[in-house]
Design an enzyme around this catalytic site. Structure first.
Site, PDB file in Angstrom:
ATOM      1  NE  ARG A 225      -4.096  -1.455   0.195  1.00 54.62           N
ATOM      2  CZ  ARG A 225      -4.432  -2.598  -0.648  1.00 54.62           C
ATOM      3  NH1 ARG A 225      -3.543  -2.932  -1.565  1.00 54.62           N
ATOM      4  NH2 ARG A 225      -5.591  -3.288  -0.701  1.00 54.62           N
ATOM      5  CG  HIS A 273      -3.358  -0.384  -6.631  1.00 56.58           C
ATOM      6  ND1 HIS A 273      -3.586   0.430  -5.399  1.00 56.58           N
ATOM      7  CD2 HIS A 273      -3.348  -1.418  -6.277  1.00 56.58           C
ATOM      8  CE1 HIS A 273      -3.698  -0.435  -4.434  1.00 56.58           C
ATOM      9  NE2 HIS A 273      -3.739  -1.766  -5.047  1.00 56.58           N
TER      10      HIS A 273
END
Length: 310
Positions: A225, A273
Site C-alpha cells: 500500500r 496499482h
C-alpha cells in the site's frame, strides 16, 4: 433482498456477470442505483466506496471487499458498527503478486536498468555477472502474499529473509520480528520487498530510518500500500544514491498526481496499482458462498479481524 455492487465503472458489469454465473437468482444492484435501501442485505465494494454511505441500509448484514486488502474500509468512519467484513483470498491474486515481485527482483538482480542505460548510449559492455546465491532478499510481511513470493524466489536459490510484527516461522526462510528484528534484517538486505497489510503500526514503515539501515545500493519493491511509504524519504534516498532503484506499484494518494516526481524519476519503475488485480470470475464463488452463509446463518469465511486490521 438485493446485493449492492460498487466498484470502478468499467468493471461493474464484469463483476455482475461473474456473480450471476455462480448464482443466477441473485438480485444485484449497481451503485448508485441501490433502489429501496431496506432491500440491501450485502454490499460488495472496492476502495472508492464511502463507508458512511453504507449506513443508509438498515438491513445490511455483510460487507465484502473486492481485494485482499481492507485498509480502505477501515479508514474513518469505518464500516457500519456490527456489520461483518470479509476480504478475498484467491490463488490468482496471490500468484499474480508473486509474478510481479519476481519480475522486479530479476529486473534489479540481473542489472536491467544498467543494461537499458547502456543500450540508450549504444554502448556494448558486459557487466560483471551477479551471484544469485549472494543476492539477499528481505520480505516485509510473510502472510499469504509474502509466503508465496518467498517460495518463488527461494526456488531460484536466492537467500530469502522475512519479517513480521510477531514471531513466525516459514520453511526455507530466515525470519525476524519486532522493531529490533526489522533493523537486523534490513542491515543485510540487498532487495527489500514490502507486502505488509496496512495498519496503524505499519504505516510509514518505508521511512528514512529503515531505508538508511539498508546497505548502500539496495533496492526497494513496494506492492503493498502507498501508506507504507514516506514519499519524501524514498525520494531523498533515491536522490542520494543510497537506494539504487525502486519498483513501486502503490502510492498515496491514488491516482498518483501528475506533478509527482515518481513519474519521471530515473530510478523508479512505476505501475498503477496493477501488480495483482482481482479477476471477478475467480473470486465470485467465495463471494456468493459468503452471501449464502449470511442468509443461512452459517459462519462466514475470510472475515477481517478488526483487532489486527486485516
Amino acid at each position: 433482498m438485493a446485493i449492492l455492487l460498487s466498484t470502478k465503472a468499467h468493471t461493474m458489469q464484469d463483476w455482475k456477470a461473474a456473480l450471476l454465473a455462480v448464482d443466477p437468482s441473485l438480485e444485484i444492484r449497481l451503485f448508485p442505483d441501490a433502489g429501496d435501501p431496506a432491500e440491501i442485505e450485502a454490499a460488495v465494494v472496492w476502495t472508492a466506496h464511502d463507508m458512511m454511505e453504507l449506513r443508509r441500509y438498515p438491513n445490511l448484514k455483510l460487507i465484502v471487499s473486492m481485494g485482499a486488502g481492507v485498509d480502505h474500509l477501515l479508514r474513518a468512519p469505518g464500516p457500519p458498527p456490527g456489520i461483518p467484513v470479509a476480504r478475498l483470498k484467491d490463488v490468482l491474486l496471490t500468484s499474480a503478486m508473486a509474478e510481479w515481485v519476481l519480475l522486479n527482483v530479476l529486473r534489479f538482480h540481473r542489472q536491467d536498468p544498467e543494461y537499458r542505460a547502456l543500450q540508450q548510449r549504444k554502448e556494448w559492455l558486459e557487466l560483471s555477472a551477479p551471484s544469485t546465491a549472494e543476492r539477499r532478499i528481505g520480505i516485509l510481511g510473510i502472510g499469504e502474499l509474502g509466503s508465496a513470493s518467498a517460495r518463488v524466489l527461494g526456488s531460484l536459490g536466492v537467500p530469502v529473509m522475512g519479517w513480521s510484527r510477531s514471531a513466525r516461522t516459514l520453511a526455507g526462510v530466515q525470519t525476524f520480528h519486532g522493531a529490533d528484528g526489522l533493523m537486523a534484517m534490513a542491515a543485510k538486505t540487498d532487495i527489500l520487498i514490502c507486502l505488509l497489510p496496512l495498519t496503524p503500526q505499519t504505516r510509514g514503515v518505508l521511512n528514512t530510518k529503515l531505508l538508511s539501515a539498508l546497505p548502500r545500493g539496495a533496492y526497494v519493491i513496494n506492492g503493498a500500500r502507498g501508506g507504507h511509504m514516506v514519499a519524501e524519504d524514498m525520494l531523498a534516498a533515491l536522490d542520494s544514491g543510497h537506494i539504487a532503484g525502486a519498483a513501486l506499484d502503490v502510492f498515496e494518494p491514488e491516482p498518483l498526481p501528475p506533478e509527482s516526481r515518481f513519474w519521471t524519476h530515473p530510478k523508479v519503475f512505476l505501475t498503477p496499482h496493477a501488480a495483482s488485480i482481482t479477476i471477478p470470475s475467480s473470486v465470485a464463488p467465495q463471494v456468493v458462498e459468503n452471501i449464502h452463509n449470511m442468509r443461512a446463518g452459517r459462519p462466514l469465511i475470510n472475515l477481517v479481524d478488526f483487532s489486527l486490521g486485516y
